[in-house]
Design an enzyme around this catalytic site. Structure first.
Site, PDB file in Angstrom:
ATOM      1  N   TYR A  40       9.958  13.621 -13.386  1.00 57.42           N
ATOM      2  CA  TYR A  40      10.722  13.513 -12.133  1.00 57.42           C
ATOM      3  C   TYR A  40       9.892  12.757 -11.098  1.00 57.42           C
ATOM      4  O   TYR A  40       9.539  13.283 -10.047  1.00 57.42           O
ATOM      5  CB  TYR A  40      11.078  14.917 -11.657  1.00 57.42           C
ATOM      6  CG  TYR A  40      12.031  14.997 -10.489  1.00 57.42           C
ATOM      7  CD1 TYR A  40      12.997  14.016 -10.256  1.00 57.42           C
ATOM      8  CD2 TYR A  40      11.975  16.078  -9.626  1.00 57.42           C
ATOM      9  CE1 TYR A  40      13.867  14.121  -9.187  1.00 57.42           C
ATOM     10  CE2 TYR A  40      12.845  16.199  -8.550  1.00 57.42           C
ATOM     11  CZ  TYR A  40      13.787  15.208  -8.336  1.00 57.42           C
ATOM     12  OH  TYR A  40      14.656  15.309  -7.262  1.00 57.42           O
ATOM     13  N   SER A  41       9.558  11.525 -11.415  1.00 57.17           N
ATOM     14  CA  SER A  41       8.812  10.653 -10.507  1.00 57.17           C
ATOM     15  C   SER A  41       9.074   9.218 -10.929  1.00 57.17           C
ATOM     16  O   SER A  41       9.683   8.955 -11.979  1.00 57.17           O
ATOM     17  CB  SER A  41       7.304  10.969 -10.539  1.00 57.17           C
ATOM     18  OG  SER A  41       6.811  10.938 -11.865  1.00 57.17           O
ATOM     19  N   LEU A  57      -9.275  16.935 -16.963  1.00 56.94           N
ATOM     20  CA  LEU A  57      -8.284  16.361 -16.056  1.00 56.94           C
ATOM     21  C   LEU A  57      -7.553  17.470 -15.329  1.00 56.94           C
ATOM     22  O   LEU A  57      -7.080  18.429 -15.948  1.00 56.94           O
ATOM     23  CB  LEU A  57      -7.277  15.508 -16.844  1.00 56.94           C
ATOM     24  CG  LEU A  57      -6.024  15.054 -16.091  1.00 56.94           C
ATOM     25  CD1 LEU A  57      -6.363  14.027 -15.012  1.00 56.94           C
ATOM     26  CD2 LEU A  57      -4.985  14.479 -17.057  1.00 56.94           C
ATOM     27  N   LEU A  58      -7.439  17.337 -14.013  1.00 54.91           N
ATOM     28  CA  LEU A  58      -6.600  18.217 -13.195  1.00 54.91           C
ATOM     29  C   LEU A  58      -5.349  17.456 -12.807  1.00 54.91           C
ATOM     30  O   LEU A  58      -5.426  16.383 -12.205  1.00 54.91           O
ATOM     31  CB  LEU A  58      -7.355  18.659 -11.934  1.00 54.91           C
ATOM     32  CG  LEU A  58      -6.515  19.379 -10.867  1.00 54.91           C
ATOM     33  CD1 LEU A  58      -5.990  20.716 -11.391  1.00 54.91           C
ATOM     34  CD2 LEU A  58      -7.329  19.576  -9.583  1.00 54.91           C
ATOM     35  N   ASP A  59      -4.181  18.026 -13.120  1.00 57.05           N
ATOM     36  CA  ASP A  59      -2.898  17.426 -12.736  1.00 57.05           C
ATOM     37  C   ASP A  59      -2.267  18.310 -11.669  1.00 57.05           C
ATOM     38  O   ASP A  59      -1.758  19.392 -11.965  1.00 57.05           O
ATOM     39  CB  ASP A  59      -1.985  17.295 -13.963  1.00 57.05           C
ATOM     40  CG  ASP A  59      -0.722  16.513 -13.666  1.00 57.05           C
ATOM     41  OD1 ASP A  59      -0.710  15.751 -12.671  1.00 57.05           O
ATOM     42  OD2 ASP A  59       0.261  16.651 -14.428  1.00 57.05           O
ATOM     43  N   CYS A  72       2.148  19.495 -11.709  1.00 56.02           N
ATOM     44  CA  CYS A  72       2.275  18.982 -13.080  1.00 56.02           C
ATOM     45  C   CYS A  72       3.703  18.915 -13.585  1.00 56.02           C
ATOM     46  O   CYS A  72       3.936  18.465 -14.711  1.00 56.02           O
ATOM     47  CB  CYS A  72       1.437  19.840 -14.029  1.00 56.02           C
ATOM     48  SG  CYS A  72       2.006  21.566 -14.162  1.00 56.02           S
ATOM     49  N   TRP A  90       7.019  19.461 -15.437  1.00 57.18           N
ATOM     50  CA  TRP A  90       7.318  20.114 -16.713  1.00 57.18           C
ATOM     51  C   TRP A  90       6.302  19.746 -17.798  1.00 57.18           C
ATOM     52  O   TRP A  90       6.556  19.939 -18.971  1.00 57.18           O
ATOM     53  CB  TRP A  90       8.732  19.773 -17.148  1.00 57.18           C
ATOM     54  CG  TRP A  90       9.785  20.402 -16.280  1.00 57.18           C
ATOM     55  CD1 TRP A  90      10.302  21.656 -16.399  1.00 57.18           C
ATOM     56  CD2 TRP A  90      10.458  19.816 -15.159  1.00 57.18           C
ATOM     57  NE1 TRP A  90      11.245  21.887 -15.433  1.00 57.18           N
ATOM     58  CE2 TRP A  90      11.367  20.773 -14.655  1.00 57.18           C
ATOM     59  CE3 TRP A  90      10.390  18.565 -14.533  1.00 57.18           C
ATOM     60  CZ2 TRP A  90      12.192  20.531 -13.560  1.00 57.18           C
ATOM     61  CZ3 TRP A  90      11.212  18.319 -13.442  1.00 57.18           C
ATOM     62  CH2 TRP A  90      12.102  19.296 -12.961  1.00 57.18           C
ATOM     63  N   LEU A 109       3.857  24.990  -8.357  1.00 57.54           N
ATOM     64  CA  LEU A 109       4.341  26.149  -7.610  1.00 57.54           C
ATOM     65  C   LEU A 109       5.737  26.576  -8.063  1.00 57.54           C
ATOM     66  O   LEU A 109       6.291  27.537  -7.537  1.00 57.54           O
ATOM     67  CB  LEU A 109       4.361  25.848  -6.109  1.00 57.54           C
ATOM     68  CG  LEU A 109       3.003  25.662  -5.433  1.00 57.54           C
ATOM     69  CD1 LEU A 109       3.185  25.371  -3.948  1.00 57.54           C
ATOM     70  CD2 LEU A 109       2.107  26.869  -5.636  1.00 57.54           C
ATOM     71  N   CYS A 135      18.693   7.300  -2.408  1.00 59.38           N
ATOM     72  CA  CYS A 135      17.294   6.914  -2.610  1.00 59.38           C
ATOM     73  C   CYS A 135      17.193   5.525  -3.225  1.00 59.38           C
ATOM     74  O   CYS A 135      16.316   4.731  -2.845  1.00 59.38           O
ATOM     75  CB  CYS A 135      16.588   7.927  -3.495  1.00 59.38           C
ATOM     76  SG  CYS A 135      16.075   9.412  -2.617  1.00 59.38           S
TER      77      CYS A 135
END
Length: 370
Positions: A114-115, A149-151, A154, A156, A176, A342
């Site tokens: 979703y990006s 690696l920190l996402d 994140c 799904w 969250l 959008c």
């Protein structure tokens, strides 16, 4: 367009109208007369007007009404420039993302990314373009086997899974959203990556540890302008001294980080992204520098996001009856005009999206040039 009243009377504002706006009562007619994207969007979502026509045409007509009918092109300053508490952020995330996993699965690609996608060619499928986006990010980071690696945000789990599967990374993904957390964990387990990918419900402010690479994709729009310094300071603290971070997020095209024109930002704040605020790229770069991060590369993906949103809007329309069943009429109307709106906003340059690659100031890179 053609404007029709509740009694069946109507008038066509031009030959061969492709869009019909039907006012169900006086409130709907007043919304058309006010001619702002916020008023028109609110009237549609609340059932005071109905619309007929292809969604891109409807959005174009609404934008023309706002521009030519006395709408104010001035961008309003964000109303909520205040620090976001953890509880407030979690509530805003739940409102947007915890509609249901089935709702998002009906119109996103199979990985549920979703990006903004990354198109090598306009003929690329959405699925191809989303995988290309993930690989584009992980390649920019020069991610290597065994690195941590920190996402942040994140979703799904698509990027976290890809980072472990193809690039050999050990990944922590935080979100969250309860529903994202549950499905991401299921997908990690199904891929046989439970020992290499961990998904947590955790605020970015509470993450501890050191990471060789950090990604934040489509998340910092929720941070808030007042929290931007905290966000980048936390990223700096979590990044290893020779590490690399990439922030991928929607940005304002207004130098003062003001909202989209004609009331579009007001509609999104009320119905789509509570507390969402978009900084200008200049503010992003300055705040990163103040937090001790050196910008190494910037890429504007505005045109890629316009195309991504068109794909989403088309898929949303195709899945209309199922989405109406899953989300109800009001939420269905919100997302329907939001996605098409959008696409128009990115096309018009009202908003942009940037990938910003950064290292700690003074990092040597240990002989590497990327």
């Amino acid at each position: 367009m053609r404007l029709e009243l509740w009694n069946g009377q109507g008038i066509s504002l031009g030959p061969e109208p492709t869009v019909t706006i039907r006012a169900r009562g006086l409130a709907g007619l007043q919304a058309v007369a006010r001619s702002t994207l916020d008023a028109l969007g609110e009237a549609y979502v609340e059932g005071e007007i109905d619309i007929e026509g292809a969604l891109p045409d409807v959005i174009a007509v609404a934008a023309d009404l706002a521009a030519q009918g006395g709408g104010d092109p001035a961008r309003a300053a964000p109303a909520s420039r205040q620090a976001h508490s953890r509880a407030r952020d979690r509530a805003a995330i739940a409102y947007h993302y915890d509609v249901s996993n089935e709702f998002y699965a009906a119109w996103l690609d199979p990985r549920m990314v979703y990006s903004c996608a990354y198109f090598h060619d306009e003929a690329d499928t959405l699925e191809q373009a989303q995988l290309q986006k993930i690989d584009h990010i992980l390649t920019k980071l020069a991610l290597r086997p065994g690195q941590r690696l920190l996402d942040i945000g994140c979703g799904w789990g698509a990027l976290a899974i890809r980072a472990a599967e193809r690039f050999g990374a050990r990944v922590l993904g935080v979100t969250l959203s309860q529903q994202q957390y549950e499905l991401a964990r299921e997908r990690v387990a199904a891929a046989g990556l439970a020992g290499r990918v961990e998904i947590r419900i955790e605020d970015y402010r509470d993450v501890r540890g050191q990471f060789d690479r950090i990604t934040s994709v489509g998340m910092f729009e929720h941070v808030g302008l007042a929290n931007l310094a905290t966000y980048f300071r936390r990223m700096h603290a979590l990044l290893a001294d020779d590490g690399v971070a990439l922030n991928h997020g929607i940005t304002s095209t207004d130098p003062e980080s003001r909202d989209s024109p004609y009331g579009g930002g007001d509609f999104i704040e009320r119905y789509v992204f509570p507390d969402g605020e978009l900084p200008h790229l200049g503010l992003v770069a300055r705040t990163m520098a103040e937090a001790g991060l050196e910008v190494m590369d910037v890429e504007n993906l505005r045109r890629h996001y316009a195309l991504t949103c068109r794909h989403w809007a088309e898929r949303f329309e195709a899945a209309g009856p199922r989405l109406l069943e899953l989300a109800g009429e009001k939420r269905h109307r919100i997302w329907r005009v939001y996605l098409a709106g959008c696409a128009h906003a990115f096309d018009q340059g009202w908003v942009a999206i940037h990938q910003v690659l950064a290292v700690k100031q003074g990092a040597t890179g240990k002989g590497r040039c990327r």
